[in-house]
Design a protein around this motif. Structure first.
Motif, mmCIF file in Angstrom:
data_model
loop_
_atom_site.group_PDB
_atom_site.id
_atom_site.type_symbol
_atom_site.label_atom_id
_atom_site.label_comp_id
_atom_site.label_asym_id
_atom_site.label_seq_id
_atom_site.Cartn_x
_atom_site.Cartn_y
_atom_site.Cartn_z
ATOM 1 N N ASP A 29 0.801 -1.223 0.000
ATOM 2 C CA ASP A 29 0.000 0.000 0.000
ATOM 3 C C ASP A 29 0.829 1.266 0.000
ATOM 4 O O ASP A 29 0.370 2.323 0.425
ATOM 5 N N GLU A 30 2.063 1.151 -0.449
ATOM 6 C CA GLU A 30 2.911 2.336 -0.580
ATOM 7 C C GLU A 30 3.718 2.195 -1.843
ATOM 8 O O GLU A 30 3.986 1.085 -2.277
ATOM 9 N N GLY A 31 4.153 3.299 -2.381
ATOM 10 C CA GLY A 31 4.978 3.221 -3.588
ATOM 11 C C GLY A 31 4.220 2.503 -4.688
ATOM 12 O O GLY A 31 3.097 2.859 -5.024
ATOM 13 N N LEU A 32 4.818 1.460 -5.228
ATOM 14 C CA LEU A 32 4.139 0.655 -6.234
ATOM 15 C C LEU A 32 3.073 -0.183 -5.530
ATOM 16 O O LEU A 32 3.382 -1.079 -4.762
ATOM 17 N N ARG A 33 1.801 0.133 -5.788
ATOM 18 C CA ARG A 33 0.725 -0.567 -5.079
ATOM 19 C C ARG A 33 0.335 -1.837 -5.808
ATOM 20 O O ARG A 33 -0.627 -1.852 -6.543
ATOM 21 N N TYR A 34 1.113 -2.888 -5.603
ATOM 22 C CA TYR A 34 0.846 -4.125 -6.332
ATOM 23 C C TYR A 34 0.288 -5.184 -5.406
ATOM 24 O O TYR A 34 0.418 -5.093 -4.193
ATOM 25 N N HIS A 35 -0.328 -6.187 -6.006
ATOM 26 C CA HIS A 35 -0.819 -7.325 -5.240
ATOM 27 C C HIS A 35 0.056 -8.518 -5.592
ATOM 28 O O HIS A 35 0.061 -8.981 -6.729
ATOM 29 N N HIS A 95 -6.231 14.395 -17.736
ATOM 30 C CA HIS A 95 -6.940 15.627 -17.406
ATOM 31 C C HIS A 95 -6.351 16.252 -16.133
ATOM 32 O O HIS A 95 -6.174 17.463 -16.046
ATOM 33 N N TRP A 96 -6.056 15.403 -15.172
ATOM 34 C CA TRP A 96 -5.519 15.862 -13.884
ATOM 35 C C TRP A 96 -4.248 16.673 -14.069
ATOM 36 O O TRP A 96 -4.050 17.717 -13.453
ATOM 37 N N ARG A 97 -3.385 16.204 -14.950
ATOM 38 C CA ARG A 97 -2.104 16.888 -15.146
ATOM 39 C C ARG A 97 -2.286 18.335 -15.593
ATOM 40 O O ARG A 97 -1.448 19.181 -15.315
ATOM 41 N N GLY A 98 -3.417 18.591 -16.237
ATOM 42 C CA GLY A 98 -3.667 19.954 -16.700
ATOM 43 C C GLY A 98 -4.307 20.849 -15.638
ATOM 44 O O GLY A 98 -4.468 22.045 -15.848
ATOM 45 N N LEU A 99 -4.700 20.272 -14.503
ATOM 46 C CA LEU A 99 -5.395 21.067 -13.486
ATOM 47 C C LEU A 99 -4.397 21.795 -12.595
ATOM 48 O O LEU A 99 -3.330 21.266 -12.289
ATOM 49 N N ARG A 100 -4.791 22.988 -12.149
ATOM 50 C CA ARG A 100 -3.908 23.743 -11.253
ATOM 51 C C ARG A 100 -3.737 23.018 -9.923
ATOM 52 O O ARG A 100 -2.685 23.035 -9.322
ATOM 53 N N ALA A 101 -4.837 22.380 -9.484
ATOM 54 C CA ALA A 101 -4.818 21.704 -8.188
ATOM 55 C C ALA A 101 -3.719 20.659 -8.107
ATOM 56 O O ALA A 101 -3.196 20.369 -7.033
ATOM 57 N N ALA A 102 -3.349 20.116 -9.275
ATOM 58 C CA ALA A 102 -2.375 19.030 -9.281
ATOM 59 C C ALA A 102 -1.035 19.463 -8.715
ATOM 60 O O ALA A 102 -0.225 18.631 -8.323
ATOM 61 N N ARG A 103 -0.825 20.769 -8.656
ATOM 62 C CA ARG A 103 0.473 21.218 -8.141
ATOM 63 C C ARG A 103 0.541 21.121 -6.623
ATOM 64 O O ARG A 103 1.603 20.948 -6.059
ATOM 65 N N ALA A 104 -0.611 21.243 -5.954
ATOM 66 C CA ALA A 104 -0.589 21.263 -4.494
ATOM 67 C C ALA A 104 -1.120 19.960 -3.887
ATOM 68 O O ALA A 104 -0.864 19.664 -2.734
ATOM 69 N N VAL A 105 -1.882 19.216 -4.663
ATOM 70 C CA VAL A 105 -2.515 18.010 -4.112
ATOM 71 C C VAL A 105 -1.916 16.794 -4.802
ATOM 72 O O VAL A 105 -1.757 16.751 -6.008
ATOM 73 N N ARG A 106 -1.599 15.799 -3.972
ATOM 74 C CA ARG A 106 -1.011 14.594 -4.530
ATOM 75 C C ARG A 106 -2.126 13.626 -4.904
ATOM 76 O O ARG A 106 -3.090 13.470 -4.163
ATOM 77 N N LEU A 107 -1.962 12.970 -6.054
ATOM 78 C CA LEU A 107 -2.961 11.993 -6.472
ATOM 79 C C LEU A 107 -2.326 10.611 -6.484
ATOM 80 O O LEU A 107 -1.314 10.387 -7.133
ATOM 81 N N VAL A 108 -2.930 9.703 -5.715
ATOM 82 C CA VAL A 108 -2.405 8.349 -5.642
ATOM 83 C C VAL A 108 -3.367 7.422 -6.375
ATOM 84 O O VAL A 108 -4.573 7.488 -6.164
ATOM 85 N N VAL A 109 -2.842 6.602 -7.247
ATOM 86 C CA VAL A 109 -3.680 5.672 -8.006
ATOM 87 C C VAL A 109 -3.560 4.288 -7.376
ATOM 88 O O VAL A 109 -2.469 3.745 -7.269
ATOM 89 N N ASP A 110 -4.675 3.748 -6.932
ATOM 90 C CA ASP A 110 -4.653 2.419 -6.321
ATOM 91 C C ASP A 110 -5.501 1.478 -7.182
ATOM 92 O O ASP A 110 -6.726 1.552 -7.177
ATOM 93 N N VAL A 111 -4.829 0.623 -7.921
ATOM 94 C CA VAL A 111 -5.511 -0.326 -8.796
ATOM 95 C C VAL A 111 -5.822 -1.580 -7.983
ATOM 96 O O VAL A 111 -4.960 -2.073 -7.260
ATOM 97 N N ASP A 112 -7.023 -2.104 -8.075
ATOM 98 C CA ASP A 112 -7.462 -3.230 -7.252
ATOM 99 C C ASP A 112 -7.201 -2.954 -5.768
ATOM 100 O O ASP A 112 -6.449 -3.669 -5.114
ATOM 101 N N PRO A 113 -7.796 -1.901 -5.224
ATOM 102 C CA PRO A 113 -7.499 -1.542 -3.837
ATOM 103 C C PRO A 113 -7.915 -2.648 -2.870
ATOM 104 O O PRO A 113 -8.888 -3.359 -3.121
ATOM 105 N N VAL A 114 -7.167 -2.769 -1.791
ATOM 106 C CA VAL A 114 -7.521 -3.740 -0.757
ATOM 107 C C VAL A 114 -7.940 -3.004 0.507
ATOM 108 O O VAL A 114 -9.002 -3.249 1.046
ATOM 109 N N SER A 115 -7.110 -2.081 0.974
ATOM 110 C CA SER A 115 -7.506 -1.304 2.136
ATOM 111 C C SER A 115 -8.319 -0.118 1.658
ATOM 112 O O SER A 115 -7.893 0.634 0.789
ATOM 113 N N MET A 116 -9.516 0.046 2.213
ATOM 114 C CA MET A 116 -10.366 1.159 1.778
ATOM 115 C C MET A 116 -10.279 2.310 2.781
ATOM 116 O O MET A 116 -11.120 3.194 2.776
ATOM 117 N N LEU A 117 -9.297 2.286 3.639
ATOM 118 C CA LEU A 117 -9.212 3.322 4.670
ATOM 119 C C LEU A 117 -8.498 4.558 4.161
ATOM 120 O O LEU A 117 -8.488 5.569 4.788
#
Ligand code: ADP
Ligand code: ZN
Length: 802
Positions: free
Chosen positions: A364-370, A780-802
């Motif tokens: 659940d950190e870095g590369l989020r793999y199963h 689309h996210w890369r073009g948004l201003r918000a992307a500069r201040a907010v980090r976006l984490v992509v979790d494929v097949d998430p396990v922990s929903m917390l």
């Protein structure tokens, strides 16, 4: 290899060779080649490429996770003083010079740290221009390096004449020669020789009897070799499982479902032995090495020196050695946790994933793999069968078996006819706690034990139980009676209270139903900042103070209590019992953790109160009573997998009872005695549980009937983070033809490490549509201003929903 990037040098990995440089790219010469053997095998490289694509990240990120740490070399810039008599310096420059004068050459980063000033780099530039200091580039070598030793090896045998001469003229040489000849490998390490022996050795080298060579020496990470233990005769069920596995010479996934103690491990070992005998290698994944110590020992007993073990407890050098033993085919059985799925393995012939349902396989950190999923991909790339084993298979894997994609193998009974423990459900709605009396008839001391932080927050809002003087709701009369009986028989009791990270659900103490989301079928989460109950899947909210949606009573409460409070009450009720507690508070001290567990294992404790830390692994034969204090904690997790997790957890905890010769008894306390997870777990009925669970997953379009990607927004500012989530979600609605978008909503852990967290859940029954949709969102996210201040984490097949 080492490559120049700007003014620095960094470690790079060669992934492809071309004859012509790509257009529009300036090429530079490679600075140095660091390895003389390829560190990635072709199938491993293919796995990394697959993972980069599937988990939507770069190949570089995957390689960074896949390769053992400490391999990279890089350069740093070191500042040294060249003129000591400079004058006219400003404050910071003067401080830099003064520091260099006493401390000697120092890196720029270290200077900034010591002087506590981020403008150091500028000051250094000025000083360089004035000729006061110079900056050199210095290479930091990789931490993980092969270790070599000098060895003297027999070069030729001496004839009788030469030996006779040695005996007369050089008895020391003769003695050393004799010693080496008698050694099985006919070689001796130089470091094992004392001074006079080294002189003798040098003379023997001059005579041509010995040669001195440099040989790689592996660091010993495995401990002493274990005495070989003969395998037991398999039961008929085990035998047919092993035979079934052996039928597959190429890729096939086999799901081995066997109740606890049915001998699954023995099946893995004998299947592995067959692969080993055919000269191929085995990858054996376990959820956590620390908890599977017994299993690792069993593997070593069976395969001796042919085993490599990979886990995070190894130092970089040890890990690197294990890694190369596997790559060179010197160790054909590779055992490891999650990251071992990236181990280089020569001729992979079998993949085993033990406890395949375990959430520890998800990183659940870095590369989020199963790791389980990658293990299957790996087996496919290698053309080898994969065994997934569990007493409680994930419903994802089970559905694959039902669809005929995986082959299902079962071990329905424990070996040697041992019984499974008897499980009884206690209905907390109808059980009033027994009155609690101290010795003098008053409430006992120490009752003001700390409640959990969530309970405190809820108490403040009027929803918690703020009744410190009342007896605990979680020690019902039947449970207390059972503890008394167990104590009288001088047997051990385990009291289990699941607190996994999170307990902010409210539950009706009248009917047992938790406050849940009408459309997502997950528990709502109490969010203090907003004073609401929130669905963190879809964002549905209702006031924290409201009647139960199920029965209408005003009885929504936080039902969880702290382990300290339970401990205090147990100690009052059973003053003669030896009571221990194991949870995050008592185990922040490592020594304490070990002492408590040792006391428990040796029988020096009668009662152990513990959180999920005690659920797995420990095999203590004196335990005949297990009390699950509140099964609802697991059921009320704000996660669509809560029912499945509860089933798995209960099965596992119940398995702690009756492992010795005496039968075990398990008491499960709950406000929801009719919940299908509890009913099925209490009768050890996986086949009854899975269809019900799958039916509700299908209805709500959750995995395995849909794939999910969670996008998590993390920002320092609450408003900004929320806005960013809203903005991307709005764009996401445009994809709704192929992808379902849920949310955005605050994450259940709304604030973590000083960051506000929001999430957006995307689902589709088609992996392709889902990934395409997410890629468009990311673009689309890369073009948004918000992307500069907010980090976006992509979790494929998430396990922990917390
Ligand atoms: P599981 O992995 O399913 O929990 P194990 O393989 O650990 O089960 O087996 C449980 C216990 O039974 C272990 O102590 C193991 O040594 C023993 N065992 C397994 N198979 C046999 C067998 N065929 N004959 C006798 N004992 C066995
Ligand atoms: Zn919802």
């Amino acid at each position: 290899m080492l490559v120049p990037i700007g003014r620095r040098r960094e470690t790079g990995i060669v992934v492809e060779l071309t004859e012509t440089p790509p257009p529009d790219v300036t090429t530079r010469a490679i600075a140095d080649v660091l390895d003389d053997e390829a560190i990635l095998t072709p199938d491993l490289f293919a796995l990394c490429r697959w993972a980069a694509d599937y988990y939507m990240t770069s190949l570089a990120d995957v390689l960074a996770s896949a390769l053992p740490g400490g391999l990279r070399a890089s350069s740093t810039r070191v500042v040294r003083l060249v003129a000591t008599n400079a004058s006219g310096l400003h404050g910071l420059e003067e401080a830099v010079v003064a520091h260099l004068a006493v401390a000697g050459p120092t890196t720029v980063t270290a200077l900034a740290r010591v002087l506590g000033d981020r403008r150091v780099a500028g000051a250094v530039r000025t000083l360089v221009a004035r000729g006061v200091v110079a900056v050199d580039e210095q290479l930091r070598a990789p931490v993980a390096k092969a270790r070599f030793e000098r060895v003297l090896e027999l070069a030729r045998s001496l004839d009788a004449d030469a030996l006779a001469e040695l005996e007369r003229r050089a008895p020391r040489q003769q003695a050393l020669y004799g010693r080496i000849v008698r050694m099985p490998e006919r070689a001796i390490e130089v470091r094992a020789l004392d001074r006079s022996e080294r002189t003798a050795a040098a003379a023997l080298v001059r005579r041509g009897a010995l040669v001195s060579i440099r040989r790689e020496r592996y660091r010993d990470a495995l401990g002493p070799e274990r005495a070989a233990v003969a395998p037991p005769v398999l039961t008929p069920a085990q035998r047919s499982a092993v035979d079934a596995i052996a039928e597959h010479a190429s890729f096939q996934v086999l799901l081995l479902h066997g109740v606890t103690g049915s001998g699954k491990t023995e099946v893995y070992l004998q299947a592995a032995a067959r692969t080993h005998a055919s000269g191929r290698s085995v990858l054996f994944l376990v959820p956590e090495i620390a908890l599977t110590h017994q299993l690792v020992t069993r593997v070593q007993q069976r395969f001796g020196n042919g085993v490599a073990i990979l886990h995070s407890g190894l130092g970089p050098g040890e890990r690197w050695d294990q890694w190369r033993r596997a790559a060179r085919g010197e160790a054909r059985i590779v055992v490891g946790a999650r990251s071992a799925v990236f181990a280089p393995i020569a001729d992979l012939g079998l993949v085993v994933v033990d406890e395949e349902h375990d959430a520890a396989y998800k990183q659940d950190e870095g590369l989020r793999y199963h790791a389980r999923d990658l293990a299957i991909v790996r087996a496919k790339l290698a053309g080898a069968p994969a065994i997934l084993g569990s007493a409680t298979p994930s419903v994802e894997s089970y559905q694959q078996a039902l669809d005929g994609k995986y082959r299902l193998l079962s071990l329905p009974d424990r070996v040697e006819g041992r019984p499974l423990p008897a499980v009884e459900i206690l209905d907390l709605r109808t059980l009033t706690p027994a009155p609690l009396m101290g010795a003098d008839g008053a409430a006992p001391p120490g009752r003001r034990a700390r409640a959990t932080s969530a309970a405190r927050a809820l108490a403040g809002s009027g929803l918690g139980r703020n009744e410190d003087e009342a007896p605990s709701m979680l020690l019902s009369a039947p449970l207390i009676a059972a503890i008394g009986e167990t104590l009288a028989r001088r047997e051990q009791t385990l009291l289990f209270l699941n607190r996994r990270g999170f307990a902010r659900a409210l539950q009706c103490v009248g009917c047992g139903e938790p406050a849940g989301c009408p459309s997502c079928s997950v528990s709502l989460t109490f969010h203090e900042r907003r004073a609401v109950l929130l669905c963190h899947h879809c964002g549905f909210a209702r006031p924290a103070r409201s009647p139960c949606a199920h029965c209408g009573r005003d009885a929504l409460r936080a039902t969880l209590e702290g382990t300290e409070r339970i401990e205090a009450e147990v100690a009052t009720r059973f003053p003669d019992a030896r009571v221990g507690r194991l949870d995050r508070d008592t185990t922040s001290n490592k020594g304490a953790h070990r002492r408590i567990l040792e006391a428990w294992e040796s029988g020096a404790l009668d009662i152990l109160i513990g959180t999920q830390m005690v659920a797995k692994g420990h095999d203590v034969h004196g335990v005949t009573l297990v009390g699950v204090l509140l099964a609802d904690v697991a059921l009320n997790m704000p996660d669509f997998r809560a029912a499945e997790r509860a089933f798995q957890l209960l099965t596992q905890v119940a398995g702690r009872a009756g492992r010795g010769t005496r039968p075990g008894r398990v008491l499960v306390q709950t406000y929801r005695p009719a919940h299908h997870s509890l009913v099925a777990a209490s009768s050890h009925d996986y086949a009854g549980f899975a269809p019900q669970e799958l039916a509700s997953r299908r209805e709500l379009a959750y995995p395995p009937f849909a794939r999910l990607v969670v996008l998590r927004f993390e920002g320092v500012e609450a408003e900004q983070t929320e806005r960013a989530a809203m903005e991307l979600a709005a764009f996401g609605r445009e994809l709704e033809r192929t992808v379902t978008v849920r949310g955005p909503a605050p994450a259940p852990l709304e604030r973590l490490r000083n960051r506000y967290r929001w999430q957006l859940m995307l689902a589709s029954s088609s992996v392709r549509d889902l990934h395409q949709g997410v890629r468009r969102l990311l673009g689309h996210w890369r073009g948004l201003r918000a992307a500069r201040a907010v980090r976006l984490v992509v979790d494929v097949d998430p396990v922990s929903m917390l």
